[in-house]
Design an enzyme around this catalytic site. Structure first.
Site, PDB file in Angstrom:
ATOM      1  N   HIS A 328     -54.909 -41.546  23.445  1.00 35.70           N
ATOM      2  CA  HIS A 328     -54.837 -41.534  21.982  1.00 35.70           C
ATOM      3  C   HIS A 328     -53.601 -41.092  20.820  1.00 35.70           C
ATOM      4  O   HIS A 328     -53.352 -40.583  20.173  1.00 35.70           O
ATOM      5  CB  HIS A 328     -56.002 -40.288  21.913  1.00 35.70           C
ATOM      6  CG  HIS A 328     -57.103 -40.031  21.746  1.00 35.70           C
ATOM      7  ND1 HIS A 328     -58.494 -40.779  21.532  1.00 35.70           N
ATOM      8  CD2 HIS A 328     -57.963 -39.919  23.254  1.00 35.70           C
ATOM      9  CE1 HIS A 328     -59.357 -40.579  22.009  1.00 35.70           C
ATOM     10  NE2 HIS A 328     -59.151 -40.339  23.324  1.00 35.70           N
ATOM     11  N   LYS A 507     -59.800 -33.943   7.238  1.00 39.04           N
ATOM     12  CA  LYS A 507     -59.212 -35.096   8.436  1.00 39.04           C
ATOM     13  C   LYS A 507     -58.658 -33.603   8.475  1.00 39.04           C
ATOM     14  O   LYS A 507     -57.958 -33.211   7.556  1.00 39.04           O
ATOM     15  CB  LYS A 507     -58.224 -35.694   8.113  1.00 39.04           C
ATOM     16  CG  LYS A 507     -56.890 -35.912   7.403  1.00 39.04           C
ATOM     17  CD  LYS A 507     -56.106 -37.308   7.709  1.00 39.04           C
ATOM     18  CE  LYS A 507     -57.166 -38.845   6.897  1.00 39.04           C
ATOM     19  NZ  LYS A 507     -57.348 -39.700   8.209  1.00 39.04           N
ATOM     20  N   ARG A 508     -57.878 -33.278   9.773  1.00 37.76           N
ATOM     21  CA  ARG A 508     -57.337 -32.950  10.462  1.00 37.76           C
ATOM     22  C   ARG A 508     -55.583 -32.388   9.375  1.00 37.76           C
ATOM     23  O   ARG A 508     -55.263 -33.544   8.658  1.00 37.76           O
ATOM     24  CB  ARG A 508     -56.874 -31.974  12.021  1.00 37.76           C
ATOM     25  CG  ARG A 508     -57.975 -31.884  12.806  1.00 37.76           C
ATOM     26  CD  ARG A 508     -58.218 -30.692  12.323  1.00 37.76           C
ATOM     27  NE  ARG A 508     -57.354 -29.590  12.843  1.00 37.76           N
ATOM     28  CZ  ARG A 508     -56.673 -28.753  14.332  1.00 37.76           C
ATOM     29  NH1 ARG A 508     -58.336 -28.818  14.326  1.00 37.76           N
ATOM     30  NH2 ARG A 508     -56.001 -27.873  14.099  1.00 37.76           N
ATOM     31  N   LYS A 513     -50.312 -37.344   8.627  1.00 31.03           N
ATOM     32  CA  LYS A 513     -51.130 -37.575   7.445  1.00 31.03           C
ATOM     33  C   LYS A 513     -50.694 -37.581   6.408  1.00 31.03           C
ATOM     34  O   LYS A 513     -51.459 -38.494   5.691  1.00 31.03           O
ATOM     35  CB  LYS A 513     -52.449 -36.797   8.109  1.00 31.03           C
ATOM     36  CG  LYS A 513     -52.961 -37.047   9.431  1.00 31.03           C
ATOM     37  CD  LYS A 513     -54.547 -36.517   9.869  1.00 31.03           C
ATOM     38  CE  LYS A 513     -54.972 -36.471  11.602  1.00 31.03           C
ATOM     39  NZ  LYS A 513     -55.871 -37.430  11.076  1.00 31.03           N
ATOM     40  N   THR A 615     -60.906 -42.230  13.002  1.00 28.10           N
ATOM     41  CA  THR A 615     -62.442 -42.664  12.763  1.00 28.10           C
ATOM     42  C   THR A 615     -63.173 -42.111  11.699  1.00 28.10           C
ATOM     43  O   THR A 615     -64.051 -42.345  10.666  1.00 28.10           O
ATOM     44  CB  THR A 615     -62.958 -41.997  13.737  1.00 28.10           C
ATOM     45  OG1 THR A 615     -62.647 -40.597  13.838  1.00 28.10           O
ATOM     46  CG2 THR A 615     -62.986 -42.029  15.224  1.00 28.10           C
ATOM     47  N   LYS A 619     -66.213 -43.563   9.116  1.00 32.89           N
ATOM     48  CA  LYS A 619     -66.756 -42.966   7.860  1.00 32.89           C
ATOM     49  C   LYS A 619     -67.298 -43.494   6.472  1.00 32.89           C
ATOM     50  O   LYS A 619     -68.554 -43.770   6.619  1.00 32.89           O
ATOM     51  CB  LYS A 619     -67.064 -41.578   8.161  1.00 32.89           C
ATOM     52  CG  LYS A 619     -67.175 -41.664   9.857  1.00 32.89           C
ATOM     53  CD  LYS A 619     -66.960 -39.982   9.932  1.00 32.89           C
ATOM     54  CE  LYS A 619     -66.044 -39.508  11.232  1.00 32.89           C
ATOM     55  NZ  LYS A 619     -65.255 -38.414  11.417  1.00 32.89           N
TER      56      LYS A 619
HETATM   57  C1  LIG Z   1     -64.786 -37.717  11.486  1.00 27.78           C
HETATM   58  C2  LIG Z   1     -63.953 -36.656  11.490  1.00 27.78           C
HETATM   59  C3  LIG Z   1     -62.387 -36.478  12.158  1.00 27.78           C
HETATM   60  C4  LIG Z   1     -61.510 -37.308  12.318  1.00 27.78           C
HETATM   61  O1  LIG Z   1     -61.224 -37.705  10.917  1.00 27.78           O
HETATM   62  P1  LIG Z   1     -59.632 -39.257  10.722  1.00 27.78           P
HETATM   63  O2  LIG Z   1     -59.961 -38.665   9.617  1.00 27.78           O
HETATM   64  O3  LIG Z   1     -59.748 -39.954  11.960  1.00 27.78           O
HETATM   65  O4  LIG Z   1     -58.906 -37.547  11.410  1.00 27.78           O
HETATM   66  C5  LIG Z   1     -62.168 -35.176  11.860  1.00 27.78           C
HETATM   67  N1  LIG Z   1     -62.772 -33.939  11.826  1.00 27.78           N
HETATM   68  C6  LIG Z   1     -64.486 -34.396  11.433  1.00 27.78           C
HETATM   69  C7  LIG Z   1     -64.788 -33.093  11.248  1.00 27.78           C
HETATM   70  C8  LIG Z   1     -64.837 -35.188  11.317  1.00 27.78           C
HETATM   71  O5  LIG Z   1     -66.302 -35.966  11.828  1.00 27.78           O
END
Ligand SMILES: *Cc1c(COP(=O)(O)O)cnc(C)c1O
Length: 767
Positions: A328, A507-508, A513, A615, A619
């Site tokens: 990853h 996101k984190r 990022k 991911t 979404k």
């Molecule tokens: C999908 C998801 C992530 C991943 O988000 P990225 O934008 O791909 O880093 C992180 N935290 C939560 C709660 C998520 O649902």
């Protein structure tokens, strides 16, 4: 179950467990009864699924970010609507289950991926079971105090854990050199869409082995009893809140070996119970290692197979046909390394196996270019590549980078091991459940069945040119924005007018990022609006959701910075009819389910080459949101699928990043761009107050100081970023813009985790 049976079961459970009726029960009591009624309902199917297949796959992961189970499970069983109605008739609104904690046994993308994969495995009827750790406390709950992040314990079992069964009789002993612990499994059903297949997520809890120490109790050594107990239970006590680099901590090492050993022991025991020969175990199980955290499973497997009488070489080759590894990360520095001295001390038998493996590779490749142990350090990824069958990256671009740079030497020798499996998300949770309004529109247009056959969304594409459908899409988006707006007002006390553009980065929090770049763009518009330079700017609400690792100082600095910006902007009457900013508290799966459907803009702005896949981007896409992003991770494939003209792409590409880095001077950019300089200077010119913490100075220094100055090219990409962001702002609201939204949903089919799982089944697990 029909209505009568269902209501009777719920009422019986309430009486038996809580001495309550539907009229008197509390929300957690009803939640437990409803969940257990469903558990009773699925029992037979679950039991028969456990026995059904010749070969099963184990998905080993230190994290499963499962989120709230009750709605997803009822939905997949096809009874969510009915149960809602039945309960409502009796005066109970099941949306009140939203106040129940969800299980956050993961940090972010990696853990959420594991949860999506299990759900998809059950949906496409692949015998895929998860193995992980039952943390007493999951990822911390986030609070803000004067805009600073504060961490609080996440007591996810506060309202019980009705979706698990404790399987005491299947406990195993896990031994360290200094003490042993008992691993007790808790099994959660993983219910596929349609309810036909139910797999298992088995989470291990660490406990003290043996019985109560009466001798110590008699001699009043209460301290000793308590200490032994704490030592054992501490292993599964808490999730490590860091999602990238791992500290070489002893407890972390214990956690990793704990669940790897328990899982492998469990699998071998089951195999033997069936009376099957150990040499044939590879015909009955495949194991997928989600990153390097479970890699101890490999030497543990070899160790246990040797105990069954096989020689090292045979055991090694057997492991090679059982294990596969998903990587990853890209950065070589972020790959997990463990101190061999520590391994030798805590896990001497594992150290011996690893040393044998190293001897084997030395014999095979005397040049020394390939190694598992070097300078008394174990390279966990190398162990997984050498002793595994397949190695995969998580997006096309990521896999290419792995082959060309991160694992170049390995790829040269073992090209046939490497493949790509692009990540995906479950369309049940991330479209059907979180956006019932859009789902109803989709079903109206293309019929039912897309939920488990997401490529069918393609049938929507033609409607992008149909103004009526476009407007129906836009109306649903507006409705979702209203709903989010209400929720944010209640939770955060900030008003987000739904007429505003909702520009979201969730996101984190990580420097790569580049939330900081997004924050700078807000200040860019803020100053320009105040100076009258943005007469046509369409009102925009900037929405952030992110947790920072508790020890990640600069990430916490960025949170404080954005909260300070929010404070200024939202309270400035000169701009607050054009700009709003909110940093939502405690971003998690349930919050994500409300945010994604309400977004007009999906910010995916990592420096190219840094985000393995992402991911979150998928979404948003499924919910009809355009991507404002770089050519990174799966953004590249999102462009491929939807057409680049339907996204907003900017910034340096991977190749350009490489070139730029050869002689990058952020100060030059800063000095030659007064508008940008003014923005950056707000970090230390008194515009904002970090209450003496020194955080803002530290963030500013990250852009200039030392060899790694502006490591993630925030200043370099800034101009192109705001250029495209402004273009998006101009386009918003046009017919063509709404067509783009439709095209995003229509072309999101590839990003179903069903597709990912079928890729694994075919190309990795040979099912
Ligand atoms: C999908 C998801 C992530 C991943 O988000 P990225 O934008 O791909 O880093 C992180 N935290 C939560 C709660 C998520 O649902």
């Amino acid at each position: 179950m029909n209505k009568e049976e269902w209501m009777n079961t719920v009422e019986t459970l309430l009486k038996a467990n809580d001495g309550a009726s539907l009229e008197t029960a509390t929300v957690p009591e009803v939640y437990r009864a409803v969940s257990r009624a469903a558990m009773a309902d699925i029992y037979d199917t679950w039991e028969s699924c456990k026995k059904s297949s010749k070969k099963r796959v184990g998905y080993l992961s230190a994290e499963f970010l499962v989120g709230r189970a009750v709605f997803s499970n009822l939905y997949n069983l096809g009874i969510l609507g009915e149960v809602r109605d039945w309960m409502k008739e009796r005066g109970f609104d099941i949306s009140s289950f939203e106040e129940i904690e969800d299980a956050a046994l993961g940090n972010g993308g990696l853990g959420r991926l594991a949860a999506c994969y299990l759900e998809s495995g059950a949906t496409v009827s692949i015998p895929l079971d998860g193995y992980g750790i039952r943390y007493r406390y999951g990822l911390f709950r986030q609070e803000f105090e004067n805009g600073f992040q504060r961490e609080a314990a996440d007591d996810w079992q506060r309202c019980g854990d009705p979706w698990s069964y404790r399987r005491e009789d299947e406990s195993v002993l896990v031994e360290f050199s200094d003490f042993a612990v008992r691993a007790v499994p808790y099994d959660m059903p993983v219910i596929g869409y349609g309810g036909k297949t139910i797999n298992t997520l088995r989470l291990w809890q660490s406990e003290q082995p043996g019985s109560f120490d009466f001798a110590a109790f008699d001699s009043m050594q209460i301290d000793k009893i308590a200490k032994d107990n704490v030592r054992c239970e501490s292993i599964s006590y808490a999730l490590y809140p860091n999602d990238s680099t791992e500290k070489g901590r002893i407890l972390r090492l214990r956690q990793e070996y704990f669940f790897a050993s328990a899982s492998v022991q469990d699998l071998i025991r089951k195999h033997k119970q069936k009376g099957l020969p150990i040499e044939k175990i590879n015909e009955h199980i495949s194991l997928q290692l989600n990153d390097t955290h479970p890699v101890f499973a490999i030497p543990e497997f070899i160790r246990l197979v040797m105990k069954e009488g096989l020689k090292f070489e045979k055991a090694f080759l057997l492991a090679r046909s059982v294990f596969n590894f998903t990587n990853h990360t890209i950065l070589g520095e972020a790959l997990e390394r463990l101190d061999m001295k520590r391994v030798r001390k805590l896990l001497p038998e594992i150290a011996r196996i690893l040393t044998k493996m190293q001897a084997r590779i030395e014999k095979e490749f005397p040049s020394g270019k390939l190694f598992l142990i070097k300078d008394e350090t174990v390279h966990m990824a190398n162990v997984a590549i050498y002793a595994g069958n397949k190695v995969n990256g998580v997006a096309a671009l990521h896999t290419e980078i792995l082959k060309e740079s991160t694992f170049r030497d390995w790829y040269e020798v073992y090209p046939e091991k490497f493949l790509n499996v692009t990540n995906g998300v479950t369309p049940r949770r991330w479209l059907a459940l979180c956006n019932p309004e859009l789902s109803a529109l989709i079903t109206e247009k293309i019929g039912d069945g897309w939920q488990a056959d997401l490529e069918r969304l393609k049938e929507l594409e033609k409607y992008a040119d149909d103004p009526e459908v476009r407007h129906a899409f836009a109306e649903i988006k507006y409705l979702k924005k209203q709903q989010l707006s209400e929720y944010v007002l209640k939770r955060e006390g900030v008003e987000l007018p739904p007429e505003f553009i909702f520009d979201v980065q969730a996101k984190r929090l990580h420097e790569y990022k580049r939330q900081l770049m997004n924050a700078f763009s807000i200040l860019y518009y803020y100053f320009r609006i105040k100076e009258g330079k943005e007469p046509n700017f369409k009102p925009t609400a900037f929405i952030f959701g992110a947790k920072a690792a508790p020890a990640y100082w600069n990430a916490k600095g960025v949170i404080k910075f954005i909260n300070a910006i929010a404070d200024k902007v939202n309270n400035d009457p000169e701009v607050n009819d054009k700009l709003r900013v909110v940093f939502v508290t405690d971003y998690n799966v349930s919050y994500a389910e409300k945010i994604m459907p309400a977004a007009d803009i999906s910010e995916q702005i990592s420096m190219a080459g840094m985000e393995a896949s992402g991911t979150g981007n998928m979404k948003f896409m499924l919910n009809g949101t355009v991507t404002l992003g770089t050519m990174d991770g799966a953004n590249v494939e999102i462009c491929e699928e939807a057409g680049r003209e339907n996204e907003y792409i900017f910034g340096a590409t991977v190749e350009e990043v490489k070139e730029i880095k050869k002689n990058y001077n952020p100060r030059e950019i800063y000095n030659s761009d007064p508008e940008l300089k003014r923005i950056v200077d707000t970090l230390d010119d008194g515009t904002f107050d970090d209450q003496g913490s020194g955080m803002f100075r530290s963030v500013k220094e990250s852009l200039f100081g030392g060899w790694s100055a502006d490591h993630y090219l925030v200043l370099k990409d800034f101009r192109d970023y705001v250029r495209v962001k402004s273009e998006l702002n101009r386009d918003y609201g046009s017919e063509e813009f709404f067509a783009k939204c439709v095209r995003n949903t229509a072309n999101g089919g590839k990003f179903s985790s069903d597709r990912s799982i079928l890729d694994y089944a075919k190309n990795v697990w040979n099912l």
